[in-house]
Design a protein around this motif. Structure first.
Motif, PDB file in Angstrom:
ATOM      1  N   ARG A   4       0.830  -1.205   0.000  1.00 15.36           N
ATOM      2  CA  ARG A   4       0.000   0.000   0.000  1.00 15.36           C
ATOM      3  C   ARG A   4       0.862   1.251   0.000  1.00 15.36           C
ATOM      4  O   ARG A   4       1.987   1.256   0.486  1.00 15.36           O
ATOM      5  CB  ARG A   4      -0.945   0.016   1.182  1.00 15.36           C
ATOM      6  N   ILE A   5       0.292   2.295  -0.595  1.00 15.46           N
ATOM      7  CA  ILE A   5       0.857   3.635  -0.549  1.00 15.46           C
ATOM      8  C   ILE A   5      -0.188   4.493   0.143  1.00 15.46           C
ATOM      9  O   ILE A   5      -1.321   4.588  -0.317  1.00 15.46           O
ATOM     10  CB  ILE A   5       1.142   4.201  -1.952  1.00 15.46           C
ATOM     11  N   GLU A   6       0.185   5.110   1.259  1.00 16.54           N
ATOM     12  CA  GLU A   6      -0.763   5.962   1.975  1.00 16.54           C
ATOM     13  C   GLU A   6      -1.085   7.202   1.149  1.00 16.54           C
ATOM     14  O   GLU A   6      -0.250   7.692   0.404  1.00 16.54           O
ATOM     15  CB  GLU A   6      -0.179   6.395   3.320  1.00 16.54           C
ATOM     16  N   TRP A   7      -2.273   7.714   1.310  1.00 13.46           N
ATOM     17  CA  TRP A   7      -2.715   8.937   0.664  1.00 13.46           C
ATOM     18  C   TRP A   7      -2.496  10.097   1.608  1.00 13.46           C
ATOM     19  O   TRP A   7      -2.620   9.889   2.813  1.00 13.46           O
ATOM     20  CB  TRP A   7      -4.204   8.794   0.300  1.00 13.46           C
ATOM     21  N   PRO A   8      -2.154  11.313   1.251  1.00  8.89           N
ATOM     22  CA  PRO A   8      -2.040  11.777  -0.125  1.00  8.89           C
ATOM     23  C   PRO A   8      -0.629  11.607  -0.676  1.00  8.89           C
ATOM     24  O   PRO A   8       0.344  11.653   0.065  1.00  8.89           O
ATOM     25  CB  PRO A   8      -2.374  13.260  -0.017  1.00  8.89           C
ATOM     26  N   ARG A   9      -0.543  11.408  -1.962  1.00 10.62           N
ATOM     27  CA  ARG A   9       0.738  11.383  -2.660  1.00 10.62           C
ATOM     28  C   ARG A   9       1.018  12.794  -3.158  1.00 10.62           C
ATOM     29  O   ARG A   9       0.118  13.489  -3.598  1.00 10.62           O
ATOM     30  CB  ARG A   9       0.707  10.440  -3.854  1.00 10.62           C
ATOM     31  N   ILE A  10       2.274  13.184  -3.146  1.00  9.81           N
ATOM     32  CA  ILE A  10       2.620  14.501  -3.673  1.00  9.81           C
ATOM     33  C   ILE A  10       2.726  14.437  -5.186  1.00  9.81           C
ATOM     34  O   ILE A  10       2.126  15.213  -5.885  1.00  9.81           O
ATOM     35  CB  ILE A  10       3.956  14.997  -3.070  1.00  9.81           C
ATOM     36  N   GLU A  11       3.482  13.482  -5.695  1.00  7.10           N
ATOM     37  CA  GLU A  11       3.742  13.429  -7.127  1.00  7.10           C
ATOM     38  C   GLU A  11       4.089  12.002  -7.530  1.00  7.10           C
ATOM     39  O   GLU A  11       4.847  11.325  -6.840  1.00  7.10           O
ATOM     40  CB  GLU A  11       4.918  14.347  -7.474  1.00  7.10           C
ATOM     41  N   LEU A  12       3.546  11.583  -8.651  1.00  8.94           N
ATOM     42  CA  LEU A  12       3.877  10.275  -9.198  1.00  8.94           C
ATOM     43  C   LEU A  12       3.987  10.436 -10.710  1.00  8.94           C
ATOM     44  O   LEU A  12       2.989  10.402 -11.426  1.00  8.94           O
ATOM     45  CB  LEU A  12       2.822   9.234  -8.822  1.00  8.94           C
ATOM     46  N   ILE A  13       5.212  10.679 -11.179  1.00 12.57           N
ATOM     47  CA  ILE A  13       5.481  10.851 -12.605  1.00 12.57           C
ATOM     48  C   ILE A  13       5.957   9.514 -13.146  1.00 12.57           C
ATOM     49  O   ILE A  13       6.911   8.928 -12.632  1.00 12.57           O
ATOM     50  CB  ILE A  13       6.555  11.937 -12.836  1.00 12.57           C
ATOM     51  N   GLY A  14       5.309   9.018 -14.166  1.00  9.53           N
ATOM     52  CA  GLY A  14       5.679   7.745 -14.780  1.00  9.53           C
ATOM     53  C   GLY A  14       5.259   6.534 -13.974  1.00  9.53           C
ATOM     54  O   GLY A  14       6.068   5.621 -13.781  1.00  9.53           O
ATOM     55  N   PRO A  15       4.015   6.468 -13.482  1.00  9.64           N
ATOM     56  CA  PRO A  15       3.611   5.324 -12.657  1.00  9.64           C
ATOM     57  C   PRO A  15       3.752   3.982 -13.367  1.00  9.64           C
ATOM     58  O   PRO A  15       3.977   2.967 -12.718  1.00  9.64           O
ATOM     59  CB  PRO A  15       2.146   5.625 -12.315  1.00  9.64           C
ATOM     60  N   GLU A  16       3.661   3.988 -14.699  1.00 11.53           N
ATOM     61  CA  GLU A  16       3.806   2.740 -15.445  1.00 11.53           C
ATOM     62  C   GLU A  16       5.248   2.222 -15.450  1.00 11.53           C
ATOM     63  O   GLU A  16       5.510   1.088 -15.835  1.00 11.53           O
ATOM     64  CB  GLU A  16       3.308   2.929 -16.891  1.00 11.53           C
ATOM     65  N   LEU A  17       6.195   3.042 -14.973  1.00 10.73           N
ATOM     66  CA  LEU A  17       7.607   2.667 -14.913  1.00 10.73           C
ATOM     67  C   LEU A  17       8.030   2.235 -13.513  1.00 10.73           C
ATOM     68  O   LEU A  17       9.210   2.080 -13.235  1.00 10.73           O
ATOM     69  CB  LEU A  17       8.474   3.841 -15.378  1.00 10.73           C
ATOM     70  N   VAL A  18       7.043   2.062 -12.616  1.00  8.92           N
ATOM     71  CA  VAL A  18       7.297   1.715 -11.219  1.00  8.92           C
ATOM     72  C   VAL A  18       6.719   0.343 -10.926  1.00  8.92           C
ATOM     73  O   VAL A  18       5.600   0.029 -11.313  1.00  8.92           O
ATOM     74  CB  VAL A  18       6.665   2.767 -10.273  1.00  8.92           C
ATOM     75  N   SER A  19       7.493  -0.477 -10.220  1.00 11.47           N
ATOM     76  CA  SER A  19       7.054  -1.810  -9.813  1.00 11.47           C
ATOM     77  C   SER A  19       7.126  -1.906  -8.293  1.00 11.47           C
ATOM     78  O   SER A  19       8.126  -1.504  -7.690  1.00 11.47           O
ATOM     79  CB  SER A  19       7.981  -2.859 -10.447  1.00 11.47           C
ATOM     80  N   ILE A  20       6.063  -2.439  -7.684  1.00 15.31           N
ATOM     81  CA  ILE A  20       6.005  -2.582  -6.223  1.00 15.31           C
ATOM     82  C   ILE A  20       5.757  -4.043  -5.885  1.00 15.31           C
ATOM     83  O   ILE A  20       4.791  -4.642  -6.356  1.00 15.31           O
ATOM     84  CB  ILE A  20       4.901  -1.691  -5.615  1.00 15.31           C
ATOM     85  N   GLY A  21       6.628  -4.615  -5.040  1.00 15.19           N
ATOM     86  CA  GLY A  21       6.518  -6.022  -4.648  1.00 15.19           C
ATOM     87  C   GLY A  21       5.456  -6.252  -3.590  1.00 15.19           C
ATOM     88  O   GLY A  21       4.653  -5.376  -3.263  1.00 15.19           O
TER      89      GLY A  21
END
Length: 180
Positions: A4-21
């Motif tokens: 999980r990523i807690e809300w709020p997020r400040i910035e997420l540029i290129g989310p398709e380039l990020v992988s989370i285990g």
């Protein structure tokens, strides 16, 4: 699953380039700037990774946080930096990027609060960086580094940790963070 990523997020540029285990926990106010070709992964969070509040990741060639690594609150990890020497006077915000090698945080490494890590650096398996450190070189496995620039303070020999500096010379927060 179970990440999980807690809300709020400040910035997420290129989310398709990020992988989370699996079982990874990323606290609020995350900033990820991932730049790369379509279909690639330039920021990779392994399994059971912990990321503190107000952390920033900037990647062009790649940042990998291996399984069970931890990033302290307020830390910045960037494998790419700006080249201030190639800037006209008064326009520093236009400084071009100097693309670095991939940055790697090995399995079980702990990055202390408010650390800055830039360039193609490897933080070795089980290594610890003290709070408020600036990491400018590779960190060997099972060592403790700290300062600006970070220097080797302790290393593990078998099951024992050995001091390489006088612990009384360290600030209180660092002493507490790396106490036995």
């Amino acid at each position: 699953p179970n990440s999980r990523i807690e809300w709020p997020r400040i910035e997420l540029i290129g989310p398709e380039l990020v992988s989370i285990g699996r079982d990874t926990y990323i606290r609020r106010h995350l900033c990820v700037e991932a730049f790369g070709p379509a279909g690639s992964v330039v920021v990779r969070f392994g399994d059971r990774v912990q990321v503190g509040y107000y952390c920033r990741f900037v990647a062009v060639n790649g940042i990998t946080l291996e399984d069970e690594s931890c990033i302290g609150h307020g830390s910045t990890l960037a494998e790419t930096v700006h080249t201030f020497k190639e800037v006209d006077e008064g326009v520093h915000w236009q400084a071009p990027l100097r693309v670095g090698e991939p940055l790697r945080i090995a399995r079980g490494a702990w990055i202390g609060n408010n650390n800055v890590i830039t360039g193609g650096i490897t933080i070795g398996e089980g290594a610890v960086t003290a709070p408020n450190s600036v990491i400018t070189r590779n960190v060997p496995p099972e060592t403790v580094v700290g300062g600006n620039p970070a220097q080797l303070m302790r290393r593990k020999r078998g099951a024992q940790w050995e001091w390489l500096v006088d612990p009384e010379l360290l600030d209180l927060e660092t002493q507490l963070a790396i106490a036995e």
